[in-house]
Design a protein around this motif. Structure first.
Motif, PDB file in Angstrom:
ATOM      1  N   ALA A 145       1.602  69.997 -63.591  1.00 17.10           N
ATOM      2  CA  ALA A 145       2.183  71.330 -63.823  1.00 17.10           C
ATOM      3  C   ALA A 145       2.988  71.350 -65.119  1.00 17.10           C
ATOM      4  CB  ALA A 145       3.075  71.729 -62.638  1.00 17.10           C
ATOM      5  N   ARG A 146       3.618  70.213 -65.432  1.00 18.37           N
ATOM      6  CA  ARG A 146       4.429  70.091 -66.646  1.00 18.37           C
ATOM      7  C   ARG A 146       3.557  69.799 -67.867  1.00 18.37           C
ATOM      8  NH1 ARG A 146       9.323  65.675 -67.556  1.00 18.37           N
ATOM      9  NH2 ARG A 146       9.079  65.515 -69.820  1.00 18.37           N
ATOM     10  N   TRP A 156       9.423  74.074 -63.625  1.00 20.61           N
ATOM     11  CA  TRP A 156       9.240  72.673 -63.209  1.00 20.61           C
ATOM     12  C   TRP A 156      10.544  71.888 -63.272  1.00 20.61           C
ATOM     13  CZ3 TRP A 156      10.280  69.225 -67.046  1.00 20.61           C
ATOM     14  CH2 TRP A 156       9.894  69.507 -68.377  1.00 20.61           C
ATOM     15  N   ARG A 157      11.442  72.293 -64.165  1.00 18.05           N
ATOM     16  CA  ARG A 157      12.736  71.596 -64.219  1.00 18.05           C
ATOM     17  C   ARG A 157      13.534  71.775 -62.925  1.00 18.05           C
ATOM     18  NH1 ARG A 157      13.664  69.704 -69.322  1.00 18.05           N
ATOM     19  NH2 ARG A 157      12.427  70.755 -70.922  1.00 18.05           N
ATOM     20  N   ILE A 163      12.679  68.997 -54.840  1.00 22.56           N
ATOM     21  CA  ILE A 163      12.031  67.834 -54.216  1.00 22.56           C
ATOM     22  C   ILE A 163      13.071  66.941 -53.551  1.00 22.56           C
ATOM     23  CG2 ILE A 163      10.837  65.667 -54.732  1.00 22.56           C
ATOM     24  CD1 ILE A 163       9.145  67.232 -56.792  1.00 22.56           C
ATOM     25  N   ASN A 164      14.176  66.686 -54.254  1.00 21.54           N
ATOM     26  CA  ASN A 164      15.206  65.830 -53.649  1.00 21.54           C
ATOM     27  C   ASN A 164      15.773  66.456 -52.373  1.00 21.54           C
ATOM     28  OD1 ASN A 164      14.885  63.865 -55.587  1.00 21.54           O
ATOM     29  ND2 ASN A 164      16.611  64.538 -56.844  1.00 21.54           N
ATOM     30  N   ASP A 226      10.381  60.774 -65.965  1.00 15.32           N
ATOM     31  CA  ASP A 226      11.377  61.736 -65.461  1.00 15.32           C
ATOM     32  C   ASP A 226      11.347  61.847 -63.938  1.00 15.32           C
ATOM     33  OD1 ASP A 226      12.556  62.328 -67.824  1.00 15.32           O
ATOM     34  OD2 ASP A 226      11.800  64.398 -67.977  1.00 15.32           O
ATOM     35  N   ALA A 227      10.143  61.935 -63.375  1.00 14.21           N
ATOM     36  CA  ALA A 227      10.044  62.064 -61.917  1.00 14.21           C
ATOM     37  C   ALA A 227      10.637  60.830 -61.235  1.00 14.21           C
ATOM     38  CB  ALA A 227       8.585  62.251 -61.504  1.00 14.21           C
TER      39      ALA A 227
END
Lengths: 289, 289
Positions: A145-146, A156-157, A163-164, A226-227
């Motif tokens: 997606a990013r 997406w940011r 998600i967390n 990043d993920a």
């Protein structure tokens, strides 16, 4: 591994991402920092791991039938040919298929796109007692997606936090989340793509779009970086699995899964009946004797 | 088997129900009419069966990714301790778990009871390319529903036709339905129930209601007799699997499944791209070299 702790207490520790100063570019996909030194050694080890995993999975399943809420979710992510399918075959294949729930997440359908990105994920969370395996996951929503700008960057940011929060919610429900990034080098990917094209029985696994994705390899590595950093939490750690050697990759994922189940120490439920009374019924009052 | 055809052409033929004159009471649950003569022989055979099953299942899965609609649905039915779970472990466990979809049907929930009896079944029909396994099934709706009078007799009597229509519809969609009745004797069931009660690691599999069901053993046999005769169709045959010996039960189900997949002869899809063009792209125009 570049990010290993000074004292390795478990196999998992050698691969767990510590977000402080983690640098994916410094992790060697061909490394074999702990464990077996050869495919033969790994194979022998896998037999032992399989027996223990199988016994622990049965106990987890039994616990679930007794009202226990605990379950395990193994998330597999990685570039094409990193071996998500092979890991499912060789690691998930070690346990009773009845206790497994495998879900594959492909390009979202139109129906799925009408919902929040976590909608289709929630529907596949394993039930109590099960080991769920995700072949790709909600992480695609901060990866492809990013990289392909499927959504604005503001969107997406925002998703890392979502998600967390989602994974913390899962933890609260009794779901132990284990996330493995199957880390492969571009050179090894190239070899494996060529092998797929050369073998008529493997051509179905390839599509020309794979080369488009491959051309964005370094952008994907940044998205993974990043993920991995933003979503490595105590509730739901990421593990970076060196995956240039298939036997090592399988051994690492199996070991991480085994240590996860050992830590859970699932328990067979206490019977809600008196076994002696039931035995007496069968031995003395069985109408079918 | 009491109902075997004069010339056995395949292993499946020895166990397939021929509705004309079929009598379940004449089938010996301890019989071993064809195949291995011992557990050791069976084990050796299972290794070969597993390798072939695994290859055929991969081809079926590949066919599905190319737009093929075919899939297999293995329905397992049997009294408690007949080994539905063991069959899943030892037979379904022979193939890649990624190509399997296992569904267990327990006592219907209130939500499920608000729908037609086939509603929850339809939701679990395997997708193209998959092998689905049903641990119990819509047959419970002509078994326990009949024995325990859960619905009026007009209702369960109507269901045989509804089941045949449903299974014909599945066949039309590309689903090959294979139904195995795991046939066990009351004596063997008694031994296995006692074993469950004596082993602390097996007590979770038992509940006192099992003895109530056991006390209706002969009524269940009559209900199975009717289901086997009324719902043995060319589209969706029933197989009666002698299940007093676990190794023989597993060998029979594996063999029937193997012959089913052989008959399907799944095909790897033709690539929709030119492999030589793609190889050239990777060899000569790869931006990552």
């Amino acid at each position: 591994m570049a990010n290993k702790s000074p004292q390795v207490q478990s196999i998992s520790d050698a691969f767990r991402v510590n977000p402080d100063g983690f640098d994916l570019a410094k992790v060697d996909p061909d490394a074999t920092p702990v464990g077996p030194r050869s495919k033969t050694e790994a194979a022998a080890d896998m037999v032992k791991i399989g027996a223990e995993l199988d016994a622990l999975q049965e106990a987890l399943y039994a616990e679930g039938t007794g009202g226990g809420q605990r379950r395990v979710l193994l998330v597999l992510q990685g570039m094409d040919t990193s071996g998500k399918g092979g890991t499912i075959r060789h690691v998930a294949g070690l346990v009773n298929p009845q206790g497994l729930r495998i879900a594959s997440f492909k390009k979202p359908t139109r129906a799925e796109l009408r919902h929040d990105f976590l909608w289709r994920i929630r529907r596949q969370v394993p039930h109590p007692g099960y080991i769920g395996v995700f072949d790709r996951s909600h992480y695609e929503d901060v990866l492809v997606a990013r990289v392909d700008n499927l959504v604005p960057s503001t969107e997406w940011r925002r998703r890392y936090r979502q998600i967390n929060a989602f994974e913390a919610e899962l933890a609260g429900q009794g779901v132990t989340v284990v996330k493995c990034f199957l880390h492969i080098s571009p050179e090894r990917q190239r070899e494996r793509l060529i092998a797929r094209l050369e073998d008529p029985l493997k051509r179905w696994k390839y599509n020309p779009g794979d080369l488009e994705v491959r051309s964005k390899f370094s952008r994907y590595q940044l998205a993974y970086q990043d993920a991995l950093v933003k979503c490595s939490t105590p509730d739901a750690p990421w593990f970076v699995v060196p995956s240039d050697r298939k036997w090592y990759r399988n051994w690492v994922v199996a070991s991480v899964l085994l240590e996860t189940l050992r830590d859970l120490t699932p328990r067979y439920p206490e019977p809600t009946y008196d076994p002696q009374v039931e035995l007496a019924r069968l031995r003395e009052a069985d109408p079918l004797r």
